[in-house]
Design a protein around this motif. Sequence first.
Motif, PDB file in Angstrom:
ATOM      1  N   GLN A 161       0.200   0.073  -5.350  1.00 51.51           N
ATOM      2  CA  GLN A 161       0.475   1.000  -4.252  1.00 51.51           C
ATOM      3  C   GLN A 161       1.268   0.267  -3.183  1.00 51.51           C
ATOM      4  O   GLN A 161       0.819  -0.744  -2.655  1.00 51.51           O
ATOM      5  N   ASP A 162       2.460   0.780  -2.858  1.00 49.95           N
ATOM      6  CA  ASP A 162       3.272   0.204  -1.800  1.00 49.95           C
ATOM      7  C   ASP A 162       2.832   0.812  -0.473  1.00 49.95           C
ATOM      8  O   ASP A 162       2.748   2.029  -0.333  1.00 49.95           O
ATOM      9  N   VAL A 163       2.530  -0.058   0.484  1.00 50.21           N
ATOM     10  CA  VAL A 163       2.090   0.392   1.808  1.00 50.21           C
ATOM     11  C   VAL A 163       3.080  -0.154   2.837  1.00 50.21           C
ATOM     12  O   VAL A 163       3.007  -1.324   3.208  1.00 50.21           O
ATOM     13  N   PRO A 164       4.030   0.659   3.284  1.00 48.27           N
ATOM     14  CA  PRO A 164       4.997   0.184   4.285  1.00 48.27           C
ATOM     15  C   PRO A 164       4.341   0.129   5.669  1.00 48.27           C
ATOM     16  O   PRO A 164       4.323   1.117   6.393  1.00 48.27           O
ATOM     17  N   LEU A 165       3.770  -1.008   6.003  1.00 46.87           N
ATOM     18  CA  LEU A 165       3.049  -1.141   7.273  1.00 46.87           C
ATOM     19  C   LEU A 165       3.993  -1.082   8.478  1.00 46.87           C
ATOM     20  O   LEU A 165       3.797  -0.304   9.380  1.00 46.87           O
ATOM     21  N   LYS A 166       4.977  -1.965   8.496  1.00 45.36           N
ATOM     22  CA  LYS A 166       5.925  -2.047   9.600  1.00 45.36           C
ATOM     23  C   LYS A 166       5.235  -1.863  10.946  1.00 45.36           C
ATOM     24  O   LYS A 166       5.560  -0.981  11.727  1.00 45.36           O
ATOM     25  N   ASP A 212      -6.568 -14.944  15.831  1.00 35.79           N
ATOM     26  CA  ASP A 212      -5.919 -16.233  16.069  1.00 35.79           C
ATOM     27  C   ASP A 212      -4.410 -16.147  16.232  1.00 35.79           C
ATOM     28  O   ASP A 212      -3.737 -17.168  16.193  1.00 35.79           O
ATOM     29  N   GLY A 213      -3.848 -14.982  16.409  1.00 33.56           N
ATOM     30  CA  GLY A 213      -2.417 -14.848  16.667  1.00 33.56           C
ATOM     31  C   GLY A 213      -1.904 -13.505  16.202  1.00 33.56           C
ATOM     32  O   GLY A 213      -2.411 -12.949  15.229  1.00 33.56           O
ATOM     33  N   PRO A 214      -0.906 -12.934  16.875  1.00 35.32           N
ATOM     34  CA  PRO A 214      -0.363 -11.632  16.475  1.00 35.32           C
ATOM     35  C   PRO A 214       0.516 -11.746  15.240  1.00 35.32           C
ATOM     36  O   PRO A 214       1.138 -12.778  14.998  1.00 35.32           O
ATOM     37  N   LEU A 215       0.583 -10.667  14.452  1.00 35.15           N
ATOM     38  CA  LEU A 215       1.422 -10.632  13.257  1.00 35.15           C
ATOM     39  C   LEU A 215       2.234  -9.349  13.229  1.00 35.15           C
ATOM     40  O   LEU A 215       1.737  -8.278  13.586  1.00 35.15           O
ATOM     41  N   HIS A 216       3.471  -9.471  12.777  1.00 37.14           N
ATOM     42  CA  HIS A 216       4.322  -8.316  12.532  1.00 37.14           C
ATOM     43  C   HIS A 216       4.350  -8.113  11.022  1.00 37.14           C
ATOM     44  O   HIS A 216       4.970  -8.899  10.303  1.00 37.14           O
ATOM     45  N   PHE A 217       3.661  -7.086  10.543  1.00 34.40           N
ATOM     46  CA  PHE A 217       3.634  -6.806   9.115  1.00 34.40           C
ATOM     47  C   PHE A 217       4.875  -6.021   8.731  1.00 34.40           C
ATOM     48  O   PHE A 217       5.250  -5.060   9.390  1.00 34.40           O
ATOM     49  N   LEU A 218       5.510  -6.443   7.647  1.00 35.89           N
ATOM     50  CA  LEU A 218       6.726  -5.809   7.166  1.00 35.89           C
ATOM     51  C   LEU A 218       6.459  -4.895   5.978  1.00 35.89           C
ATOM     52  O   LEU A 218       7.046  -3.824   5.863  1.00 35.89           O
ATOM     53  N   ASP A 219       5.571  -5.327   5.092  1.00 38.38           N
ATOM     54  CA  ASP A 219       5.279  -4.549   3.892  1.00 38.38           C
ATOM     55  C   ASP A 219       3.980  -5.055   3.278  1.00 38.38           C
ATOM     56  O   ASP A 219       3.547  -6.178   3.562  1.00 38.38           O
ATOM     57  N   MET A 220       3.375  -4.235   2.434  1.00 34.28           N
ATOM     58  CA  MET A 220       2.153  -4.640   1.748  1.00 34.28           C
ATOM     59  C   MET A 220       2.084  -3.891   0.424  1.00 34.28           C
ATOM     60  O   MET A 220       2.461  -2.722   0.333  1.00 34.28           O
ATOM     61  N   LYS A 221       1.600  -4.579  -0.606  1.00 34.10           N
ATOM     62  CA  LYS A 221       1.393  -3.963  -1.914  1.00 34.10           C
ATOM     63  C   LYS A 221      -0.059  -4.225  -2.326  1.00 34.10           C
ATOM     64  O   LYS A 221      -0.532  -5.351  -2.273  1.00 34.10           O
ATOM     65  N   VAL A 222      -0.721  -3.151  -2.746  1.00 36.63           N
ATOM     66  CA  VAL A 222      -2.101  -3.239  -3.218  1.00 36.63           C
ATOM     67  C   VAL A 222      -2.057  -3.133  -4.734  1.00 36.63           C
ATOM     68  O   VAL A 222      -1.538  -2.163  -5.281  1.00 36.63           O
ATOM     69  N   HIS A 223      -2.583  -4.142  -5.411  1.00 36.53           N
ATOM     70  CA  HIS A 223      -2.598  -4.193  -6.877  1.00 36.53           C
ATOM     71  C   HIS A 223      -3.992  -3.818  -7.369  1.00 36.53           C
ATOM     72  O   HIS A 223      -4.983  -4.413  -6.953  1.00 36.53           O
ATOM     73  N   PHE A 224      -4.041  -2.843  -8.276  1.00 28.07           N
ATOM     74  CA  PHE A 224      -5.313  -2.374  -8.809  1.00 28.07           C
ATOM     75  C   PHE A 224      -5.606  -3.049 -10.145  1.00 28.07           C
ATOM     76  O   PHE A 224      -4.711  -3.546 -10.825  1.00 28.07           O
ATOM     77  N   ASP A 225      -6.864  -3.028 -10.547  1.00 29.06           N
ATOM     78  CA  ASP A 225      -7.292  -3.752 -11.742  1.00 29.06           C
ATOM     79  C   ASP A 225      -6.682  -3.235 -13.033  1.00 29.06           C
ATOM     80  O   ASP A 225      -6.626  -3.942 -14.016  1.00 29.06           O
ATOM     81  N   ARG A 226      -6.206  -2.012 -13.074  1.00 25.35           N
ATOM     82  CA  ARG A 226      -5.621  -1.482 -14.305  1.00 25.35           C
ATOM     83  C   ARG A 226      -4.107  -1.471 -14.267  1.00 25.35           C
ATOM     84  O   ARG A 226      -3.463  -0.712 -14.987  1.00 25.35           O
ATOM     85  N   GLY A 227      -3.524  -2.297 -13.401  1.00 26.56           N
ATOM     86  CA  GLY A 227      -2.084  -2.465 -13.390  1.00 26.56           C
ATOM     87  C   GLY A 227      -1.308  -1.633 -12.400  1.00 26.56           C
ATOM     88  O   GLY A 227      -0.130  -1.856 -12.208  1.00 26.56           O
TER      89      GLY A 227
END
Length: 131
Positions: free
Chosen positions: A80-85, A62-77
């Motif tokens: 993980q930083d994922v620099p998509l860019k 439904d539309g293009p996106l420019h991802f800048l950054d992403m963080k994945v949070h795990f159940d035990r705290g």
Amino acid sequence: MKSIQIFLLACLIFFSCSSPGALTENGWDFLGEKWVNFGVDHDELTILGKDEYRQIQLRVTDGPLHFLDMKVHFDRGGIQDVPLKAVIRQGQKSRVIDLDGGLRHLNKITFWYETLGFRNGRARVAVWGFR
């Protein structure tokens, strides 16, 4: 009568695709989705379920996106930083993202983005996981 059957089929497809864990495609499980607004912003997607995954992937419709950054949070705290860019066009997927530590249970995903190519619309980001 035929229009009622089409409507019921459409409802069945919609509800089966909108609940986490209800849809699997080539070993990838649907984990959730987020409708994102126009402009530069960030959103958080809570991941429901008890399953563990090794990889995730984002799919945009439904539309293009420019991802800048992403963080994945795990159940035990852990986080993980994922620099998509990366720019992901409508109907395309992100690269496959390996999760740190192998098989992990996800708690939530936070992503920062900028919508592209439309003024008042919204785009849909779906997150898929692979075991």
